[in-house]
Design an enzyme around this catalytic site. Structure first.
Site, PDB file in Angstrom:
ATOM      1  N   CYS A 244       4.270 -13.776  24.218  1.00 27.78           N
ATOM      2  CA  CYS A 244       5.069 -14.125  25.390  1.00 27.78           C
ATOM      3  C   CYS A 244       6.198 -13.134  25.605  1.00 27.78           C
ATOM      4  O   CYS A 244       7.376 -13.517  25.637  1.00 27.78           O
ATOM      5  CB  CYS A 244       5.601 -15.543  25.237  1.00 27.78           C
ATOM      6  SG  CYS A 244       4.281 -16.727  24.966  1.00 27.78           S
TER       7      CYS A 244
ATOM      8  N   GLY B 164       3.185   7.923   2.221  1.00 20.69           N
ATOM      9  CA  GLY B 164       2.856   6.549   2.588  1.00 20.69           C
ATOM     10  C   GLY B 164       1.760   6.588   3.634  1.00 20.69           C
ATOM     11  O   GLY B 164       0.575   6.491   3.330  1.00 20.69           O
ATOM     12  N   ARG B 165       2.170   6.825   4.870  1.00 28.65           N
ATOM     13  CA  ARG B 165       1.211   6.785   5.985  1.00 28.65           C
ATOM     14  C   ARG B 165       0.054   7.766   5.812  1.00 28.65           C
ATOM     15  O   ARG B 165      -1.079   7.457   6.183  1.00 28.65           O
ATOM     16  CB  ARG B 165       1.934   7.032   7.309  1.00 28.65           C
ATOM     17  CG  ARG B 165       2.397   8.456   7.546  1.00 28.65           C
ATOM     18  CD  ARG B 165       3.309   8.557   8.755  1.00 28.65           C
ATOM     19  NE  ARG B 165       4.544   7.833   8.534  1.00 28.65           N
ATOM     20  CZ  ARG B 165       5.103   6.999   9.428  1.00 28.65           C
ATOM     21  NH1 ARG B 165       4.542   6.821  10.603  1.00 28.65           N
ATOM     22  NH2 ARG B 165       6.222   6.376   9.140  1.00 28.65           N
TER      23      ARG B 165
ATOM     24  N   GLY C 133       6.653  11.381   4.140  1.00 23.39           N
ATOM     25  CA  GLY C 133       6.949  11.743   5.516  1.00 23.39           C
ATOM     26  C   GLY C 133       5.935  12.586   6.245  1.00 23.39           C
ATOM     27  O   GLY C 133       6.084  12.820   7.448  1.00 23.39           O
TER      28      GLY C 133
HETATM   29  C1  LIG Z   1       9.025   5.201   3.695  1.00 20.32           C
HETATM   30  C2  LIG Z   1       9.247   6.072   2.526  1.00 20.32           C
HETATM   31  C3  LIG Z   1       8.237   6.946   2.123  1.00 20.32           C
HETATM   32  C4  LIG Z   1       6.945   7.129   2.864  1.00 20.32           C
HETATM   33  O1  LIG Z   1       7.078   7.629   4.148  1.00 20.32           O
HETATM   34  P1  LIG Z   1       5.750   8.031   4.969  1.00 20.32           P
HETATM   35  O2  LIG Z   1       6.224   8.533   6.276  1.00 20.32           O
HETATM   36  O3  LIG Z   1       4.942   6.795   5.128  1.00 20.32           O
HETATM   37  O4  LIG Z   1       5.045   9.073   4.170  1.00 20.32           O
HETATM   38  C5  LIG Z   1       8.459   7.677   0.970  1.00 20.32           C
HETATM   39  N1  LIG Z   1       9.617   7.567   0.268  1.00 20.32           N
HETATM   40  C6  LIG Z   1      10.604   6.742   0.652  1.00 20.32           C
HETATM   41  C7  LIG Z   1      11.838   6.655  -0.158  1.00 20.32           C
HETATM   42  C8  LIG Z   1      10.464   5.967   1.797  1.00 20.32           C
HETATM   43  O5  LIG Z   1      11.447   5.155   2.178  1.00 20.32           O
END
Ligand SMILES: *Cc1c(COP(=O)(O)O)cnc(C)c1O
Length: 408
Positions: free
Chosen positions: A338, A267-268, A227
């Protein structure tokens, strides 16, 4: 600068990983997802260095591409998957079960069997999943996903830790899940998992969430989810990786007790800045409105290669690849689809954009390739890794034949 760490701008011309952006557009066509491999690696190292003996788990949904997973595998990260398909990608990239964390609020019996067969750690989300595991009777390592009931400040679609979230056990349900998994002979309950949301700038909600899960007893392992926010534009700066990890570790030490095994699941924050999408401008249209003029700059992609502006009103910046940093005039960058909502960038400035110019959108490594689709019969773009002046194709562009390849 929003471009990857090893990018350069010389005489206004953008290069990524030592490769000239316009040359890349010529060689691989557009749209193209360009990835600076060194940026991926250095982000991974920043996280692993900060975590020390803790575990860094890449949330693969952010960029579910074998080559990206291979890089993180080489860098010693674990991987989080949320479906049988993501599990297959992780396996293809070389991951073995002990470094795979299996997520999801609707895991099928087949997915649970596949996860148990490779020895992945399963993050149990609900009682029905627990029943399925009970029927499976396969020995599995498990974590329990808890919804700590905190509201973080982010887009509603990526808020996941609030009461009313579809994910995990509530604080009220968690004790029963803990009891059942402690008693189950097939389950090796390691600890608790939480993930309160995505694109979070403020570290305080994590503290509140850890405080909440600390009431559920003491475990050896805690997975605090992902997150950490990313700066998609210059507007707002997120905490650094070091600040975020230090806060997590200090909070865990204080509220959960010292010496816990900690995991985080970025993730991001691992992939966003490594990615730059290249487009070709196809048309430029000035439209006079009562409250001023709008210049629509239309590119050869759009909502088929980047859903985030439509899904989350996600902001991006853009540059002409040969005139980066030059002052420009206000433009709205739109796609070729579109739908009037097919807007990639509501407002940016570009210096006299013309058809044929290459447009670069930085910070498009996360949840962009991941959500690509074939709307309007548009083939999905290739992924090109750039490093040390050489470019290599890691995912080819889809062809028109691919569009009907599944017809029977
Ligand atoms: C999506 C997700 C993440 C990663 O979230 P980011 O905002 O991309 O860091 C980590 N753990 C779980 C369980 C997720 O669903």
């Amino acid at each position: 600068m929003l471009y990857p760490q090893d990018s350069q701008i010389a005489g206004g011309r953008l290069s990524i990983g030592g490769c000239d952006a316009q040359d890349l557009a010529r060689e691989f066509g557009t749209p193209a997802y360009v990835v600076a491999e060194e940026d991926l690696r250095s982000r991974a190292r920043e996280f692993t260095a900060a975590m020390g003996d803790g575990e860094v788990v890449f949330a693969s949904k952010a960029f579910p591409c074998t080559a990206v997973l291979q890089v993180f595998h080489e860098e010693g990260l674990s991987v989080d998957v949320a479906s049988g398909g993501e599990l297959a990608l992780a396996r293809k990239a070389g991951y073995t079960g002990e470094r795979i964390v299996f997520h999801g609020n609707a895991k099928s019996a087949a997915e649970l069997r596949a996860a148990s067969e490779v020895g992945a750690r399963i993050v149990v989300d609900n009682f029905d999943e627990l029943d399925k595991l009970e029927r499976l009777q396969a020995p599995v390592e498990v974590l329990i996903r808890v919804t700590p009931g905190v509201v973080a400040d982010t887009h509603a679609a990526i808020l996941t830790g609030h009461a009313g979230s579809k994910f995990g056990f509530s604080l009220a349900q968690a004790p029963e899940a803990i009891q059942r998994l402690t008693d189950a002979p097939w389950a090796d309950l390691k600890g608790l998992h939480m993930h309160i949301g995505s694109q979070l700038f403020d570290l305080e909600p994590w503290r509140l969430a850890v405080e909440a899960i600390a009431t559920l007893g003491t475990f050896g392992t805690y997975d605090l989810g992902g997150g950490l926010a990313v700066a998609y534009t210059h507007d707002r700066q997120p905490p650094t990786v070091a600040q975020y990890v230090e806060t997590m570790k200090a909070t865990a030490d204080e509220l959960l007790g010292p010496g816990k095994t900690l995991s985080i699941e970025p993730g991001r924050a691992l992939v966003a800045t490594a990615g730059v999408t290249l487009y070709t401008i196809e048309s430029v249209k000035d439209v006079d409105l009562e409250d001023g003029a709008v210049r629509f700059v239309a590119v050869d992609g759009g909502m088929s290669d980047n859903m985030r502006p439509m899904l989350y009103d996600a902001p991006y910046d853009a540059d002409l690849a040969h005139r980066v940093g030059e002052p420009g005039t206000p433009c709205t960058v739109v796609g070729k689809h579109c739908e009037s909502g097919d807007v990639l960038i509501r407002e940016t400035t570009l210096p006299d954009p013309k058809p044929g110019d290459v447009l670069a959108t930085p910070v498009t490594g996360a949840y962009v390739y991941a959500m690509a689709n074939n709307y309007n019969g548009v083939p999905r773009p290739p992924v090109v890794f750039c490093s040390g002046g050489s470019a290599r194709l890691v995912v080819r562009r889809e062809t028109y034949e691919d569009l009907y390849a599944r017809d029977v």
